[in-house]
Design an enzyme around this catalytic site. Sequence first.
Site, mmCIF file in Angstrom:
data_model
loop_
_atom_site.group_PDB
_atom_site.id
_atom_site.type_symbol
_atom_site.label_atom_id
_atom_site.label_comp_id
_atom_site.label_asym_id
_atom_site.label_seq_id
_atom_site.Cartn_x
_atom_site.Cartn_y
_atom_site.Cartn_z
ATOM 1 N N LYS A 69 39.092 -21.491 -57.460
ATOM 2 C CA LYS A 69 39.102 -22.454 -56.355
ATOM 3 C C LYS A 69 38.031 -22.095 -55.328
ATOM 4 C CE LYS A 69 43.177 -23.736 -54.852
ATOM 5 N NZ LYS A 69 44.562 -23.697 -54.325
ATOM 6 N N GLU A 100 43.528 -17.781 -58.403
ATOM 7 C CA GLU A 100 44.975 -17.902 -58.220
ATOM 8 C C GLU A 100 45.660 -18.119 -59.563
ATOM 9 O OE1 GLU A 100 45.543 -19.697 -53.713
ATOM 10 O OE2 GLU A 100 45.823 -21.018 -55.438
ATOM 11 N N GLY A 113 40.942 -32.163 -54.429
ATOM 12 C CA GLY A 113 40.890 -31.971 -55.876
ATOM 13 C C GLY A 113 39.557 -31.486 -56.392
ATOM 14 N N VAL A 159 46.332 -39.455 -46.182
ATOM 15 C CA VAL A 159 46.262 -40.784 -46.783
ATOM 16 C C VAL A 159 47.658 -41.383 -46.891
ATOM 17 C CG1 VAL A 159 45.679 -42.061 -48.888
ATOM 18 C CG2 VAL A 159 44.181 -40.221 -48.087
ATOM 19 N N ARG A 164 44.355 -32.884 -40.796
ATOM 20 C CA ARG A 164 44.030 -34.281 -40.482
ATOM 21 C C ARG A 164 45.243 -35.150 -40.789
ATOM 22 N NH1 ARG A 164 43.879 -35.900 -45.704
ATOM 23 N NH2 ARG A 164 42.935 -34.490 -47.222
ATOM 24 N N GLU A 195 50.821 -27.954 -47.549
ATOM 25 C CA GLU A 195 51.016 -28.311 -48.948
ATOM 26 C C GLU A 195 51.565 -27.125 -49.739
ATOM 27 O OE1 GLU A 195 48.216 -30.691 -50.832
ATOM 28 O OE2 GLU A 195 47.794 -31.895 -49.045
ATOM 29 N N ARG A 241 48.440 -45.630 -54.542
ATOM 30 C CA ARG A 241 47.045 -45.733 -54.120
ATOM 31 C C ARG A 241 46.324 -46.692 -55.073
ATOM 32 N NH1 ARG A 241 44.859 -39.873 -52.043
ATOM 33 N NH2 ARG A 241 46.807 -39.062 -51.189
ATOM 34 N N ASN A 287 46.144 -29.334 -44.708
ATOM 35 C CA ASN A 287 45.196 -30.425 -44.492
ATOM 36 C C ASN A 287 45.185 -30.728 -43.001
ATOM 37 O OD1 ASN A 287 46.153 -31.994 -47.573
ATOM 38 N ND2 ASN A 287 44.336 -30.794 -47.175
#
Length: 500
Positions: free
Chosen positions: A158, A200, A165, A295, A292, A275, A338, A290
């Site tokens: 990561k 990870e 993603g 979505v 912010r 998360e 979505r 996150n």
Amino acid sequence: MIEKVLIANRGEIALRVMKTCKTLGIKTVAVYSDEDVNSLHVKTADESYYIGEAAPAKSYLNQEKILEVMLSSGTDAIHPGYGFLSENDDFARLCEKNNINFIGPSADSMNLCGDKMRCKAAMLKADVPTVPGSPGIVDDAQQAEKIANEIGYPVLLKSVYGGGGRGIRLVTNDKELQDGFDTVTSESIAAVGKSAIIVEKFLEKTRHIEYQMCRDKHGNAVHLFERECSIQRRNQKLIEQTPSPIVDQAKREEIGELVVKAAEAVDYTNLGTAEFLRADNGEFYFIEINARLQVEHPISEMVSGLDFVKLQLDIANGETLPFKQSDLKMNGYAIECRINAEDTFLDFAPSTGPVPYVTIPSGPNVRCDTYLYPGCTVSPFYDSLMAKLCTWGPTFDESRVKMLNALNDFDIQGVETSIPLYKTILNSEEYKNGQLSTDFLKRYDMIEKLEKDLIQDRKEKQIPAIASAIMHSEFYKSKVKSQNSGDTDGISTWVERGIM
């Protein structure tokens, strides 16, 4: 007090922020690129300013140009939406230096949240469990390989600066790790100009569960419940729901306390999301914050009865949270789909171009946040998300059925969409029974099931057409006369022979 907000974004999220601002009597300022001259957010705002070419780097990511508009328009606050500059701590710091209220966390807090390694260290210090892996950034593929062999394959590579993603690779052996390390490095550099990689442990059959968190500038923090976000493709969410089918009240409170600890650990203010991965054994592991508005925030609004953008504005104004954790209750069930402009059968490749016609679903407890209108265009320069379709019901199944009806009512012409896939998912026994996981599409062969559904649907639609053609044909009329004379050859036989 905030009187004028510039929304440094486009599409449905810009429109969403404007709705709350207009309700509160706050003036709004839109920015737009060449590609968005005729977009709804430009027409809806009180003021609109051109900021550059279609490419994001020359418009929506152009910090200096956006700052220029903020200063010249007399803006006193900025809402970044999500994506683009929403989690860019340099931009947040630029706003702070120019005395413009950035509606979100401080630049320092955002910087900490965006650095996955430093954030992980802060969580461990606060006793928030994290996924086993490297103690810090790995220097090269050889070091990553050593750690992978210690904790056991499969592992995730990561990028510390990844998100949405991107900058993530699943590897199952040493060879894949060598190739994957170079790929993740390249993706990170292409996205943000720098790279740092951690390793990870990959947890199989996991669920992706996130918690909405909220903290004011006076240190008061709450969680606004969880969202199940396990149905994904390429680590990007497709369908979300709240509450999660595997989180009972006791677990909700337990993880909720960890979320408050997480917000305090990074001195987070405003709204954000913690998360988690939930392993098959029931353990929860923190993965990231996150920094912010999410979505999928509409479904949390539907079950909590709160306006999250209003909350953001109130916190940015320095107001104290008007409630305590004990005051907050979940009501009913909500689902978000979505609606992406993508071709499911081409590995979710973007589908772009004019939309000559669109019908937006509506009705009681149906919400659709979208930038679509007849004659608009889905641009190849931006994200494929066209709309967020949300439904609420007093029970999960009522919300699910309402969503299926809304998906049937959603007609978008000109581009391929993810709507057919969602119908297949929502009708599946696995979804109805809450058997969710981050590999849901692959685990339950959803693409193959979609193909079968489309074939069946095509057959059902063809039957009336075939029948009509037969009934009106001269051949049919002559055969009816023949049957009256003793010819018993059936219509089905004619079709099988290819006569019709």
